[in-house]
Design a protein around this motif. Sequence first.
Motif, short mmCIF file in Angstrom:
data_model
loop_
_atom_site.label_atom_id
_atom_site.label_comp_id
_atom_site.label_asym_id
_atom_site.label_seq_id
_atom_site.Cartn_x
_atom_site.Cartn_y
_atom_site.Cartn_z
N ALA A 45 0.83 -1.20 0.00
CA ALA A 45 0.00 0.00 0.00
C ALA A 45 0.87 1.26 0.00
CB ALA A 45 -0.93 -0.01 1.21
N LEU A 46 1.94 1.24 0.77
CA LEU A 46 2.85 2.38 0.80
C LEU A 46 3.51 2.60 -0.56
CD1 LEU A 46 4.23 4.62 2.42
CD2 LEU A 46 6.00 2.96 2.99
N ALA A 47 3.96 1.51 -1.18
CA ALA A 47 4.58 1.63 -2.51
C ALA A 47 3.58 2.17 -3.53
CB ALA A 47 5.13 0.28 -2.95
N ASP A 48 2.34 1.74 -3.44
CA ASP A 48 1.31 2.24 -4.36
C ASP A 48 1.05 3.73 -4.16
OD1 ASP A 48 1.07 -0.32 -5.35
OD2 ASP A 48 -0.75 -0.79 -4.22
N VAL A 49 0.96 4.16 -2.91
CA VAL A 49 0.70 5.58 -2.63
C VAL A 49 1.86 6.44 -3.10
CG1 VAL A 49 0.49 7.24 -0.74
CG2 VAL A 49 -0.90 5.20 -0.74
N VAL A 50 3.09 6.00 -2.84
CA VAL A 50 4.26 6.77 -3.27
C VAL A 50 4.31 6.83 -4.80
CG1 VAL A 50 6.78 6.80 -3.30
CG2 VAL A 50 5.57 6.35 -1.17
N ALA A 51 4.01 5.71 -5.46
CA ALA A 51 4.02 5.71 -6.93
C ALA A 51 2.98 6.67 -7.49
CB ALA A 51 3.77 4.30 -7.45
N LEU A 52 1.80 6.71 -6.89
CA LEU A 52 0.78 7.65 -7.36
C LEU A 52 1.18 9.09 -7.09
CD1 LEU A 52 -2.45 5.75 -6.30
CD2 LEU A 52 -1.65 6.20 -8.62
N ASP A 53 1.78 9.35 -5.94
CA ASP A 53 2.26 10.70 -5.65
C ASP A 53 3.32 11.14 -6.65
OD1 ASP A 53 0.57 11.00 -3.51
OD2 ASP A 53 2.09 10.60 -1.98
N LEU A 54 4.22 10.24 -6.98
CA LEU A 54 5.28 10.59 -7.92
C LEU A 54 4.76 10.70 -9.34
CD1 LEU A 54 8.25 8.44 -6.56
CD2 LEU A 54 7.68 10.81 -6.06
N LYS A 56 9.17 11.80 -2.85
CA LYS A 56 9.19 10.48 -2.22
C LYS A 56 9.33 10.62 -0.72
CE LYS A 56 12.82 8.04 -1.71
NZ LYS A 56 14.02 7.23 -1.78
N GLU A 57 10.23 11.48 -0.27
CA GLU A 57 10.43 11.68 1.17
C GLU A 57 9.17 12.27 1.83
OE1 GLU A 57 12.89 10.53 2.97
OE2 GLU A 57 13.78 9.72 1.15
N ARG A 58 8.52 13.21 1.15
CA ARG A 58 7.28 13.79 1.69
C ARG A 58 6.19 12.72 1.80
NH1 ARG A 58 6.08 19.37 -1.45
NH2 ARG A 58 7.98 20.47 -0.89
N SER A 59 6.07 11.89 0.77
CA SER A 59 5.06 10.85 0.77
C SER A 59 5.31 9.83 1.87
CB SER A 59 5.01 10.18 -0.60
OG SER A 59 3.96 9.27 -0.67
N PRO A 119 10.92 2.35 5.74
CA PRO A 119 11.26 1.51 4.59
C PRO A 119 12.23 2.21 3.65
CG PRO A 119 9.06 2.40 4.34
CD PRO A 119 9.54 2.79 5.71
N ASP A 120 13.03 1.43 2.99
CA ASP A 120 14.00 1.94 2.02
C ASP A 120 13.40 1.80 0.63
OD1 ASP A 120 16.34 2.92 0.92
OD2 ASP A 120 17.23 0.93 0.77
#
Length: 111
Positions: free
Chosen positions: A33-42, A62-65, A78-79
């Motif tokens: 879920a975190l990877a999906d949210v970051v991908a959508l933000d980016l 990415k850091e903000r997300s 997470p890295d």
Amino acid sequence: MLMTVPLLAVLLVSGAFAVDLGMQRVARADMQALADVVALDLARELDGRTVNALVDVLEEKKERSLARNHDMVGSAKPDLAVTMGSSPRPASSPSCSAAHPRRCASSPGPG
């Protein structure tokens, strides 16, 4: 009484495995879920700029997300690595045209 102690040990170990597997599933779902949210933000930043122009912007976003979405199982941050991909461009040879779609190797076809 003789069977109670070994049976209790087996039940205790089985329960521990069940809880551990449940936590692993929750952690994996949280990470996805975190990877999906970051991908959508980016993805919101993709506006036609070159990859070199986007590198710093995407790292900051990415850091903000990550900071905004910190409610997950586990305490470690997470890295996440941002990698830019590319999409294939359609063929642009003179023989490739809408009038002759069979000549185009990667023709999307009508409609």
